[in-house]
Design a protein around this motif. Structure first.
Motif, short mmCIF file in Angstrom:
data_model
loop_
_atom_site.label_atom_id
_atom_site.label_comp_id
_atom_site.label_asym_id
_atom_site.label_seq_id
_atom_site.Cartn_x
_atom_site.Cartn_y
_atom_site.Cartn_z
N ASN A 24 0.84 -1.19 0.00
CA ASN A 24 0.00 0.00 0.00
C ASN A 24 0.88 1.25 0.00
O ASN A 24 1.66 1.46 0.92
CB ASN A 24 -0.92 -0.02 1.23
N MET A 25 0.74 2.08 -1.02
CA MET A 25 1.56 3.28 -1.14
C MET A 25 1.21 4.31 -0.07
O MET A 25 2.06 5.10 0.34
CB MET A 25 1.37 3.90 -2.52
N ASP A 26 -0.04 4.31 0.42
CA ASP A 26 -0.42 5.23 1.49
C ASP A 26 0.36 4.93 2.76
O ASP A 26 0.85 5.84 3.44
CB ASP A 26 -1.93 5.15 1.75
N VAL A 27 0.45 3.64 3.09
CA VAL A 27 1.21 3.25 4.28
C VAL A 27 2.68 3.60 4.12
O VAL A 27 3.34 4.08 5.05
CB VAL A 27 1.02 1.74 4.56
N LEU A 28 3.21 3.38 2.92
CA LEU A 28 4.61 3.72 2.66
C LEU A 28 4.85 5.22 2.82
O LEU A 28 5.90 5.64 3.33
CB LEU A 28 5.02 3.27 1.26
N ALA A 29 3.88 6.03 2.38
CA ALA A 29 4.03 7.48 2.50
C ALA A 29 4.07 7.91 3.97
O ALA A 29 4.87 8.76 4.36
CB ALA A 29 2.88 8.18 1.77
#
Length: 420
Positions: free
Chosen positions: A208-213
């Motif tokens: 998940n890119m949101d979690v990575l951000a």
């Protein structure tokens, strides 16, 4: 008079490998190494011969075969049509999740209990002593089974949270109108993003890119804050005055991640009872909750003793000097005692983290499918590849343990006492 440097030197002889102290230790080490390699070679050859006699070979091709079983608790996409390798990945992620959450909770519990055991309040000190002695002296498996039984037998069914049609009042109410503990699962608020960045395909699974951000914002804030504090220290050493950094630390460590969360539209999706189950939230199985609580409370008792021992290892004169400077007990503990106690606490704390990670393999007792339950359980029984499954599982646990030990040793070097 003859020069000592001109004296004749003894030529090398084979007997010097045994009788000369300069070569004897090396000779013994080489001999033991060859013995070890010969023993390992014999063991491998004997194993291959026995497998051949049984009509088996040594092959990991079964990891690409269809698994054929379901896993309810998972962090990545998985169906019963997925491969055994995919099932192993799901079990590995479940192991890492319970180990990470368990280490975090056990550390918080251990530090609090370890400090409170030294409290001058007799009741508080004795209560913490009872907790430590009870949890340390009962096997972990019994705690897992006991907590699981409490979740399964002493908690209501999901329909108990439905309002009565006549009175409009439910038999049970949700905690803070957000958490419902039932005999099948625990319904929790689910963190979601209204403006998603999408998913990153890594081949084996999606991230998940949101979690990575959010994680990137936390890491970036920590590094920038570290640089700001280092600059403040240099200014203090040069001028004798230290500039205020609390506002920048608050902005970087809290403000930056919060800003990223707000930009992504972060909000909580609360569970709602529809039909016979809660929907809209995050339903966590009772097996996970029981395992997490048992590992945290059990390991926390050992960490509490480590923390207590580390605090007692600090000279009493340190706290007396802090009190003489006008520091209160709480500030003295945070600024003087605990920083010095860390060099005593960290080494045994590493062992407790390793023990918790390996003890998570008891999850199979309550049906939580971790690495032991997937690769070392169902996959092993279905494929009959005992040697491959056990060997692969041992290597994975070894790799996890080495990573934990390496990270904690780096932290240990950072907090150790610096000497000139």
């Amino acid at each position: 008079m003859a020069n000592v440097a001109d004296a004749p030197k003894d030529s090398f002889r084979l007997s010097m490998l045994l009788y000369d102290t300069r070569y004897r230790s090396l000779t013994i080490q080489v001999f033991v190494f060859f013995l070890f390699m010969a023993g390992a070679a014999w063991l491998v050859d004997n194993t291959m011969r026995n497998l051949e006699a049984l009509g088996k070979d040594f092959d990991f091709g079964f990891l690409w075969n269809r698994a054929g079983y379901d896993i309810s608790q998972r962090l990545v996409d998985y169906t019963n049509d997925s491969t055994h390798g995919r099932a192993m990945l799901v079990g590995l992620l479940n192991t890492l999740l319970i180990a990470l959450l368990g280490c975090m909770a056990a550390t918080v519990i251990g530090v609090l209990v370890g400090v409170l055991r030294l409290s001058r309040n007799w009741i508080v000190g004795r209560l913490m002593t009872v907790y430590v002695e009870v949890f340390r002296n009962v096997p972990l498996l019994l705690w897992i089974l006991l907590i699981y039984a409490v979740f399964s037998e002493a908690t209501p069914a999901p329909n108990a949270f439905r309002p009565n049609p006549e009175t409009g009042i439910a038999d049970r109410s949700m905690f803070l109108d957000a958490i419902a503990v039932t005999n099948r699962y625990t319904a929790l608020p689910n963190p979601v993003f209204s403006r998603e960045l999408g998913w990153l395909d890594l081949g084996l699974f999606y991230v998940n890119m949101d979690v990575l951000a959010v994680i990137g914002a936390i890491i970036a804030g920590w590094f920038i804050n570290r640089s700001v504090k280092a600059r403040a220290t240099r200014i203090q050493e040069a001028t004798g005055e230290r500039p205020a950094t609390w506002w920048s630390s608050l902005l970087l460590l809290v403000g930056l991640p919060v800003a990223v969360l707000l930009a992504l539209g972060f909000h909580l999706e609360f569970p709602e009872l529809r039909g016979f189950n809660f929907v809209g939230g995050l339903n966590v199985s009772n097996s996970f909750m029981a395992l997490w609580l048992a590992l945290s409370l059990y390991t926390g008792a050992f960490i509490a003793e480590i923390v207590r021992g580390g605090i007692l290892a600090v000279s009493r004169g340190q706290s007396e000097a802090a009190f003489a400077l006008g520091l209160r007990p709480g500030r003295t503990m945070n600024l003087v005692i605990l920083p010095q106690a860390l060099r005593v606490i960290i080494p045994p704390l590493i062992s407790q983290y390793l023990n918790l990670t390996k003890n998570s393999s008891l999850a199979i007792a309550v049906g939580y499918l971790d690495l032991r339950g997937t690769l070392g359980g169902i996959t092993l029984n279905q494929t009959g590849r005992e040697l491959e499954c056990v060997l692969l599982m041992m290597l994975i646990y070894l790799a996890i343990s080495l990573v934990i030990s390496g990270v904690m040793n780096v932290y240990n070097l950072a907090v150790k006492l610096k000497e000139r």
